[in-house]
Design a protein around this motif. Structure first.
Motif, PDB file in Angstrom:
ATOM      1  N   GLY A  61      22.646  34.579 -32.854  1.00  0.00           N
ATOM      2  CA  GLY A  61      22.937  33.772 -34.249  1.00  0.00           C
ATOM      3  C   GLY A  61      24.453  33.337 -34.677  1.00  0.00           C
ATOM      4  N   GLY A  62      25.169  32.964 -33.613  1.00  0.00           N
ATOM      5  CA  GLY A  62      26.556  32.628 -33.771  1.00  0.00           C
ATOM      6  C   GLY A  62      26.436  30.943 -34.004  1.00  0.00           C
ATOM      7  N   ASP A  63      27.458  30.507 -34.782  1.00  0.00           N
ATOM      8  CA  ASP A  63      27.950  29.249 -34.974  1.00  0.00           C
ATOM      9  C   ASP A  63      28.657  28.762 -33.784  1.00  0.00           C
ATOM     10  OD1 ASP A  63      26.851  29.114 -37.457  1.00  0.00           O
ATOM     11  OD2 ASP A  63      28.793  29.484 -38.618  1.00  0.00           O
ATOM     12  N   THR A  64      28.176  27.407 -33.265  1.00  0.00           N
ATOM     13  CA  THR A  64      28.754  26.743 -32.065  1.00  0.00           C
ATOM     14  C   THR A  64      29.204  25.590 -32.488  1.00  0.00           C
ATOM     15  OG1 THR A  64      26.472  26.136 -31.577  1.00  0.00           O
ATOM     16  CG2 THR A  64      27.304  28.101 -30.569  1.00  0.00           C
ATOM     17  N   PHE A  65      30.342  25.068 -31.933  1.00  0.00           N
ATOM     18  CA  PHE A  65      31.378  23.851 -32.359  1.00  0.00           C
ATOM     19  C   PHE A  65      31.594  23.365 -30.785  1.00  0.00           C
ATOM     20  CE2 PHE A  65      34.832  21.144 -33.050  1.00  0.00           C
ATOM     21  CZ  PHE A  65      34.717  20.715 -34.350  1.00  0.00           C
ATOM     22  N   GLY A  66      30.971  22.232 -30.681  1.00  0.00           N
ATOM     23  CA  GLY A  66      31.012  21.554 -29.305  1.00  0.00           C
ATOM     24  C   GLY A  66      31.550  20.235 -29.298  1.00  0.00           C
ATOM     25  N   VAL A  67      32.545  19.931 -28.456  1.00  0.00           N
ATOM     26  CA  VAL A  67      32.974  18.504 -28.183  1.00  0.00           C
ATOM     27  C   VAL A  67      33.085  18.053 -26.852  1.00  0.00           C
ATOM     28  CG1 VAL A  67      35.351  17.207 -28.593  1.00  0.00           C
ATOM     29  CG2 VAL A  67      34.692  19.674 -29.905  1.00  0.00           C
ATOM     30  N   GLU A  93      40.956  13.318 -26.349  1.00  0.00           N
ATOM     31  CA  GLU A  93      40.574  13.734 -27.814  1.00  0.00           C
ATOM     32  C   GLU A  93      39.684  15.142 -27.808  1.00  0.00           C
ATOM     33  OE1 GLU A  93      39.903   9.595 -30.204  1.00  0.00           O
ATOM     34  OE2 GLU A  93      38.900   9.677 -27.982  1.00  0.00           O
ATOM     35  N   ARG A  94      38.918  15.063 -26.681  1.00  0.00           N
ATOM     36  CA  ARG A  94      37.936  16.404 -26.506  1.00  0.00           C
ATOM     37  C   ARG A  94      39.180  17.791 -26.498  1.00  0.00           C
ATOM     38  NH1 ARG A  94      35.007  18.157 -21.010  1.00  0.00           N
ATOM     39  NH2 ARG A  94      33.053  18.968 -22.266  1.00  0.00           N
ATOM     40  N   LYS A  95      39.994  17.732 -25.773  1.00  0.00           N
ATOM     41  CA  LYS A  95      40.924  18.911 -25.740  1.00  0.00           C
ATOM     42  C   LYS A  95      41.533  19.210 -27.210  1.00  0.00           C
ATOM     43  CE  LYS A  95      43.180  17.522 -22.085  1.00  0.00           C
ATOM     44  NZ  LYS A  95      44.147  17.260 -21.029  1.00  0.00           N
ATOM     45  N   LYS A  96      42.192  17.985 -27.589  1.00  0.00           N
ATOM     46  CA  LYS A  96      42.774  18.031 -29.002  1.00  0.00           C
ATOM     47  C   LYS A  96      41.729  18.725 -30.197  1.00  0.00           C
ATOM     48  CE  LYS A  96      45.063  15.676 -32.397  1.00  0.00           C
ATOM     49  NZ  LYS A  96      45.683  14.264 -32.968  1.00  0.00           N
ATOM     50  N   VAL A  97      40.671  18.281 -30.213  1.00  0.00           N
ATOM     51  CA  VAL A  97      39.636  18.535 -31.137  1.00  0.00           C
ATOM     52  C   VAL A  97      39.267  20.065 -30.965  1.00  0.00           C
ATOM     53  CG1 VAL A  97      37.228  18.242 -32.178  1.00  0.00           C
ATOM     54  CG2 VAL A  97      38.948  16.131 -31.979  1.00  0.00           C
ATOM     55  N   MET A  98      38.960  20.551 -29.693  1.00  0.00           N
ATOM     56  CA  MET A  98      38.798  21.865 -29.360  1.00  0.00           C
ATOM     57  C   MET A  98      39.621  22.765 -29.868  1.00  0.00           C
ATOM     58  SD  MET A  98      36.648  21.308 -25.601  1.00  0.00           S
ATOM     59  CE  MET A  98      36.880  23.141 -25.233  1.00  0.00           C
ATOM     60  N   PHE A  99      41.073  22.354 -29.305  1.00  0.00           N
ATOM     61  CA  PHE A  99      42.117  23.184 -29.609  1.00  0.00           C
ATOM     62  C   PHE A  99      42.480  23.272 -31.205  1.00  0.00           C
ATOM     63  CE2 PHE A  99      46.669  24.369 -30.177  1.00  0.00           C
ATOM     64  CZ  PHE A  99      46.687  25.476 -29.238  1.00  0.00           C
ATOM     65  N   MET A 100      42.371  22.162 -31.851  1.00  0.00           N
ATOM     66  CA  MET A 100      42.656  22.093 -33.136  1.00  0.00           C
ATOM     67  C   MET A 100      41.679  22.985 -34.135  1.00  0.00           C
ATOM     68  SD  MET A 100      45.775  20.909 -33.122  1.00  0.00           S
ATOM     69  CE  MET A 100      46.062  20.802 -34.875  1.00  0.00           C
TER      70      MET A 100
END
Length: 185
Positions: A61-67, A93-100
């Motif tokens: 039931g968790g929220d998932t944020f994928g990049v 960009e992927r790494k930056k969005v994930m980390f931020m």
């Protein structure tokens, strides 16, 4: 206005690895992240440990944020049924969005891509650019050689001993939970 839920960025392999314990730990980590009410942030793939951790978080039931970068959509089988799905132009960009979008970083077993992500987060921490916790989930001692390499780098004068203060090695998911509970509460 409600408080934003804490997010845990998981770096891990796009393959399953050689030991069944790696997959079991990925399932347990994804489930735990969801059950704690944290959002999973990860590389948006539906293969290997990446897919395993995401499916476990979703099942709980968790929220998932994928990049994912556009060039990996087919290779890593972009998992488009996530709560949030972001496609970037480049790996950087992927790494930056994930980390931020994360409040903490956890690295499960993985390969060169996982190491790249880990060392970028570690370097930024060493430079004082963030204070996010960085955890290595050391399933069956997987990261022991990495820690030996880091101690070697320090012994050879290429880093200060404080480098080790920026990484917390945990043996299993319950220990990961304890460390994250303290850091994200």
């Amino acid at each position: 206005m409600s408080k934003r839920k804490a997010s845990v960025c998981v770096y891990c392999g796009s393959r399953m690895g050689a030991k069944p314990a790696y997959e079991a730990a990925a399932k347990e980590a994804g489930t735990l992240i969801a059950k704690r009410g944290w959002q999973l942030v990860y590389g948006a793939g539906d293969v290997g440990l990446m897919g395993t951790v995401a499916r476990a978080a979703q099942a709980a039931g968790g929220d998932t944020f994928g990049v994912i970068p556009v060039h990996l959509m087919k290779w890593e089988v972009g998992k488009t049924d996530l709560t949030s799905f972001v496609v970037t132009e480049t790996m950087h960009e992927r790494k930056k969005v994930m980390f931020m979008n994360a409040d903490a970083v956890v690295m499960l077993p993985g390969g060169a891509g996982s190491l790249d992500e880990f060392f970028e987060a570690l370097t930024w921490r060493q430079l004082g650019l963030h204070e996010k916790p960085i955890l290595l989930l050391n399933t069956e001692g997987y990261w022991d050689p990495l820690m030996a390499l880091m101690r070697h780098v320090i012994a050879q004068g290429f880093a200060d001993a404080s480098l080790l203060d920026f990484v917390t090695v945990v043996p299993d998911v319950p220990a990961m939970a304890t460390r994250l509970d303290g850091a994200l509460s």
